[in-house]
Design a protein around this motif. Structure first.
Motif, PDB file in Angstrom:
ATOM      1  N   THR A  45       0.842  -1.192   0.000  1.00  0.00           N
ATOM      2  CA  THR A  45       0.000   0.000   0.000  1.00  0.00           C
ATOM      3  C   THR A  45       0.874   1.237   0.000  1.00  0.00           C
ATOM      4  O   THR A  45       1.850   1.314   0.749  1.00  0.00           O
ATOM      5  CB  THR A  45      -0.910   0.043   1.252  1.00  0.00           C
ATOM      6  OG1 THR A  45      -1.620  -1.193   1.364  1.00  0.00           O
ATOM      7  CG2 THR A  45      -1.890   1.191   1.170  1.00  0.00           C
ATOM      8  N   GLU A  46       0.523   2.195  -0.837  1.00  0.00           N
ATOM      9  CA  GLU A  46       1.185   3.491  -0.805  1.00  0.00           C
ATOM     10  C   GLU A  46       0.342   4.441   0.027  1.00  0.00           C
ATOM     11  O   GLU A  46      -0.869   4.570  -0.184  1.00  0.00           O
ATOM     12  CB  GLU A  46       1.378   4.031  -2.225  1.00  0.00           C
ATOM     13  CG  GLU A  46       2.345   3.205  -3.054  1.00  0.00           C
ATOM     14  CD  GLU A  46       2.535   3.735  -4.467  1.00  0.00           C
ATOM     15  OE1 GLU A  46       2.168   4.909  -4.703  1.00  0.00           O
ATOM     16  OE2 GLU A  46       3.036   2.990  -5.329  1.00  0.00           O
ATOM     17  N   LEU A  75       4.739   7.034   2.076  1.00  0.00           N
ATOM     18  CA  LEU A  75       5.290   5.809   2.642  1.00  0.00           C
ATOM     19  C   LEU A  75       4.811   4.637   1.791  1.00  0.00           C
ATOM     20  O   LEU A  75       3.661   4.606   1.360  1.00  0.00           O
ATOM     21  CB  LEU A  75       4.817   5.598   4.087  1.00  0.00           C
ATOM     22  CG  LEU A  75       5.042   6.729   5.095  1.00  0.00           C
ATOM     23  CD1 LEU A  75       4.418   6.365   6.441  1.00  0.00           C
ATOM     24  CD2 LEU A  75       6.527   7.019   5.257  1.00  0.00           C
ATOM     25  N   SER A 118       4.184   0.778   2.192  1.00  0.00           N
ATOM     26  CA  SER A 118       4.033  -0.243   3.236  1.00  0.00           C
ATOM     27  C   SER A 118       3.842  -1.608   2.583  1.00  0.00           C
ATOM     28  O   SER A 118       3.058  -1.757   1.643  1.00  0.00           O
ATOM     29  CB  SER A 118       2.823   0.106   4.107  1.00  0.00           C
ATOM     30  OG  SER A 118       2.535  -0.934   5.024  1.00  0.00           O
ATOM     31  N   ARG A 167       3.972  -6.167   3.400  1.00  0.00           N
ATOM     32  CA  ARG A 167       4.016  -7.267   4.361  1.00  0.00           C
ATOM     33  C   ARG A 167       3.663  -8.556   3.635  1.00  0.00           C
ATOM     34  O   ARG A 167       3.031  -8.529   2.574  1.00  0.00           O
ATOM     35  CB  ARG A 167       3.043  -7.019   5.508  1.00  0.00           C
ATOM     36  CG  ARG A 167       1.609  -6.869   5.041  1.00  0.00           C
ATOM     37  CD  ARG A 167       0.668  -6.385   6.125  1.00  0.00           C
ATOM     38  NE  ARG A 167       0.399  -7.411   7.118  1.00  0.00           N
ATOM     39  CZ  ARG A 167       0.506  -7.215   8.429  1.00  0.00           C
ATOM     40  NH1 ARG A 167       0.885  -6.028   8.898  1.00  0.00           N
ATOM     41  NH2 ARG A 167       0.239  -8.177   9.282  1.00  0.00           N
ATOM     42  N   LEU A 169       8.294  -4.324  12.492  1.00  0.00           N
ATOM     43  CA  LEU A 169       8.403  -3.418  11.352  1.00  0.00           C
ATOM     44  C   LEU A 169       9.844  -2.987  11.130  1.00  0.00           C
ATOM     45  O   LEU A 169      10.537  -2.593  12.081  1.00  0.00           O
ATOM     46  CB  LEU A 169       7.542  -2.164  11.577  1.00  0.00           C
ATOM     47  CG  LEU A 169       7.696  -1.035  10.539  1.00  0.00           C
ATOM     48  CD1 LEU A 169       7.105  -1.455   9.202  1.00  0.00           C
ATOM     49  CD2 LEU A 169       7.054   0.257  11.039  1.00  0.00           C
ATOM     50  N   TYR A 188      11.507   0.026   9.398  1.00  0.00           N
ATOM     51  CA  TYR A 188      11.225   1.360   8.868  1.00  0.00           C
ATOM     52  C   TYR A 188      12.491   1.809   8.150  1.00  0.00           C
ATOM     53  O   TYR A 188      13.509   2.084   8.764  1.00  0.00           O
ATOM     54  CB  TYR A 188      10.864   2.309  10.013  1.00  0.00           C
ATOM     55  CG  TYR A 188      10.418   3.684   9.576  1.00  0.00           C
ATOM     56  CD1 TYR A 188       9.104   3.906   9.165  1.00  0.00           C
ATOM     57  CD2 TYR A 188      11.294   4.760   9.588  1.00  0.00           C
ATOM     58  CE1 TYR A 188       8.688   5.166   8.771  1.00  0.00           C
ATOM     59  CE2 TYR A 188      10.882   6.027   9.204  1.00  0.00           C
ATOM     60  CZ  TYR A 188       9.576   6.226   8.792  1.00  0.00           C
ATOM     61  OH  TYR A 188       9.161   7.475   8.406  1.00  0.00           O
ATOM     62  N   ALA A 192       7.031  -6.700   8.614  1.00  0.00           N
ATOM     63  CA  ALA A 192       6.542  -5.698   7.674  1.00  0.00           C
ATOM     64  C   ALA A 192       7.656  -4.698   7.392  1.00  0.00           C
ATOM     65  O   ALA A 192       8.636  -4.604   8.134  1.00  0.00           O
ATOM     66  CB  ALA A 192       5.318  -4.983   8.259  1.00  0.00           C
ATOM     67  N   ILE A 242       8.201  -0.501   5.946  1.00  0.00           N
ATOM     68  CA  ILE A 242       7.734   0.778   5.419  1.00  0.00           C
ATOM     69  C   ILE A 242       8.954   1.499   4.882  1.00  0.00           C
ATOM     70  O   ILE A 242       9.931   1.714   5.598  1.00  0.00           O
ATOM     71  CB  ILE A 242       7.025   1.629   6.492  1.00  0.00           C
ATOM     72  CG1 ILE A 242       5.653   1.049   6.809  1.00  0.00           C
ATOM     73  CG2 ILE A 242       6.892   3.074   6.028  1.00  0.00           C
ATOM     74  CD1 ILE A 242       4.896   1.805   7.895  1.00  0.00           C
ATOM     75  N   ALA A 294       3.275   6.134  11.664  1.00  0.00           N
ATOM     76  CA  ALA A 294       3.174   4.677  11.600  1.00  0.00           C
ATOM     77  C   ALA A 294       2.970   4.083  12.988  1.00  0.00           C
ATOM     78  O   ALA A 294       2.143   3.174  13.169  1.00  0.00           O
ATOM     79  CB  ALA A 294       4.428   4.088  10.952  1.00  0.00           C
ATOM     80  N   LEU A 339      -2.334  -0.674  10.719  1.00  0.00           N
ATOM     81  CA  LEU A 339      -1.292  -1.170   9.818  1.00  0.00           C
ATOM     82  C   LEU A 339      -0.917  -2.620  10.104  1.00  0.00           C
ATOM     83  O   LEU A 339      -0.219  -3.252   9.309  1.00  0.00           O
ATOM     84  CB  LEU A 339      -0.031  -0.298   9.938  1.00  0.00           C
ATOM     85  CG  LEU A 339      -0.136   1.137   9.423  1.00  0.00           C
ATOM     86  CD1 LEU A 339       1.120   1.921   9.793  1.00  0.00           C
ATOM     87  CD2 LEU A 339      -0.345   1.157   7.908  1.00  0.00           C
ATOM     88  N   ILE A 351       1.010  -3.645  12.659  1.00  0.00           N
ATOM     89  CA  ILE A 351       2.395  -3.727  13.107  1.00  0.00           C
ATOM     90  C   ILE A 351       2.466  -3.575  14.621  1.00  0.00           C
ATOM     91  O   ILE A 351       1.535  -3.084  15.261  1.00  0.00           O
ATOM     92  CB  ILE A 351       3.270  -2.642  12.434  1.00  0.00           C
ATOM     93  CG1 ILE A 351       2.773  -1.247  12.817  1.00  0.00           C
ATOM     94  CG2 ILE A 351       3.297  -2.827  10.927  1.00  0.00           C
ATOM     95  CD1 ILE A 351       3.684  -0.125  12.345  1.00  0.00           C
TER      96      ILE A 351
END
Length: 350
Positions: free
Chosen positions: A74-75, A88, A90, A92, A102, A104, A134, A136, A162, A169, A171
């Motif tokens: 996903t943007e 961002l 994202s 997963r 996560l 990052y 995940a 990002i 986030a 999300l 996370i």
């Protein structure tokens, strides 16, 4: 352009004759690079280099990254207090219930190039899928159009958002690792300092891959290895000036702009720091790890023998590149396992 030669701590500009030899497999790849790829970045060609990078660097779409349904991608657009929304990306593993740890991540590109999408294919295959986490990736603004502190503030705003939206999300806000490569590694180190001093989501660790930390170009290796690999003093001065503008060379430059300027590295999350023995960033990265130890912190340092800057991306099948990827993955796996064992205690304490 004249290159600024800054005296070392002893008061003399470092001079160097001998240099560590390149790893044989890596040397073959370096020798095969075309002249254009090794051309220094200067104020005169900076805009053209940015345009070339934007037109030639792979930029996979969200559909590409989903890899036939293996990943959810996903943007996102998130608000920033003092600038435009931050993008961002994202991702997963598909079908995994949260909350997931996560990563990052901040991309490389000397603060003037790169994008959040191009780094994701390798991250998804090397870490996200096998470690069930995940990621990002942050599309921070680039210099010189946006100078310090704009890119760092983008990264901070995205991280805070986030963590605040962790539930939606999927996370775990208690298991966020910040990381990046080259310029992105420098941003990750700066972000760790900023979070410590400003407050914000406390990272579980910081993954600093050949980080760009020091604007002064005063270390021995910055002179010893200039122009022998893929980076030189002219390029370094150009991009730091693009980022810092009138603050370039200032004695009172804050550590959030160049983390090697920090005089206090206490209270930081555990760090993984890696660099090549045959690259300009070697001494500043080794010194950063040492400063963390001296402050009572945790750092795992790898100096890969005969490696130049960005070696694993340029020669991914080389034995040294495989060793480096394995070492990073082991550190991530160990950090996540330890956090999983202590997760309940950490949440109770908060």
């Amino acid at each position: 352009m004249s290159v600024r030669r800054v005296p070392s701590e002893s008061g003399r500009v470092p001079t160097a004759k001998a240099a560590p030899p390149f790893d044989p497999e890596l040397a073959v790849v370096l020798a095969a690079l075309n002249k254009e790829s090794r051309e220094p970045v200067t104020p005169d060609n900076l805009e053209a280099r940015q345009e070339r990078d934007a037109s030639t660097r792979p930029r996979p779409t969200a559909e590409d990254l989903r890899a036939d349904g293996r990943f959810e991608v996903t943007e996102l657009r998130v608000p920033a207090p003092d600038g435009p929304d931050v993008t961002l990306v994202s991702a997963r593993p598909a079908g995994l219930a949260g909350p997931l740890p996560l990563l990052y991540y901040m991309h490389g590109g000397a603060m003037i190039m790169g994008n959040a999408w191009s780094v994701l294919p390798r991250i998804l295959s090397e870490w996200v899928l096998p470690l069930e986490m995940a990621v990002i990736s942050v599309e921070y603004r680039l210099a010189p159009r946006t100078q310090y502190p704009g890119p760092l503030e983008d990264c901070y705003a995205g991280l805070v958002w986030a963590a605040e939206h962790a539930a939606e999300l999927g996370i775990d806000a208690d298991r966020i690792i910040i990381g990046g490569k080259s310029a992105g590694g420098g941003l990750a180190a700066a972000l760790a300092l900023l979070i410590r001093d400003r407050g914000g989501p406390e990272p579980l660790g910081q993954l600093l891959l050949c980080p760009m930390l020091d604007d002064r170009d005063s270390t021995f290796s910055s002179h010893q290895m200039s122009g022998l690999g893929v980076w030189d003093l002219t390029s370094s001065a150009t991009v730091w000036k693009a980022l810092l503008g009138d603050r370039y060379g200032a004695a009172d430059l804050p550590p959030y702009a160049a983390p090697s300027r920090a005089t206090d590295l206490s209270g930081l999350p555990p760090a993984y720091i890696e660099v090549g023995s045959a690259e300009m960033f070697r001494d500043e990265d080794v010194a950063y790890a040492n400063a963390i130890w001296q402050a009572g912190g945790q750092a795992e340092l790898h100096v890969w023998p005969g490696a130049y800057h960005g070696f694993d991306g340029m020669a991914p099948q080389a034995a040294l590149s495989r060793d480096a990827r394995d070492a990073r993955t082991r550190w991530l796996r160990r950090l996540l396992a330890q956090s999983g064992a202590l997760g309940g205690k950490r949440r109770d304490a908060s």
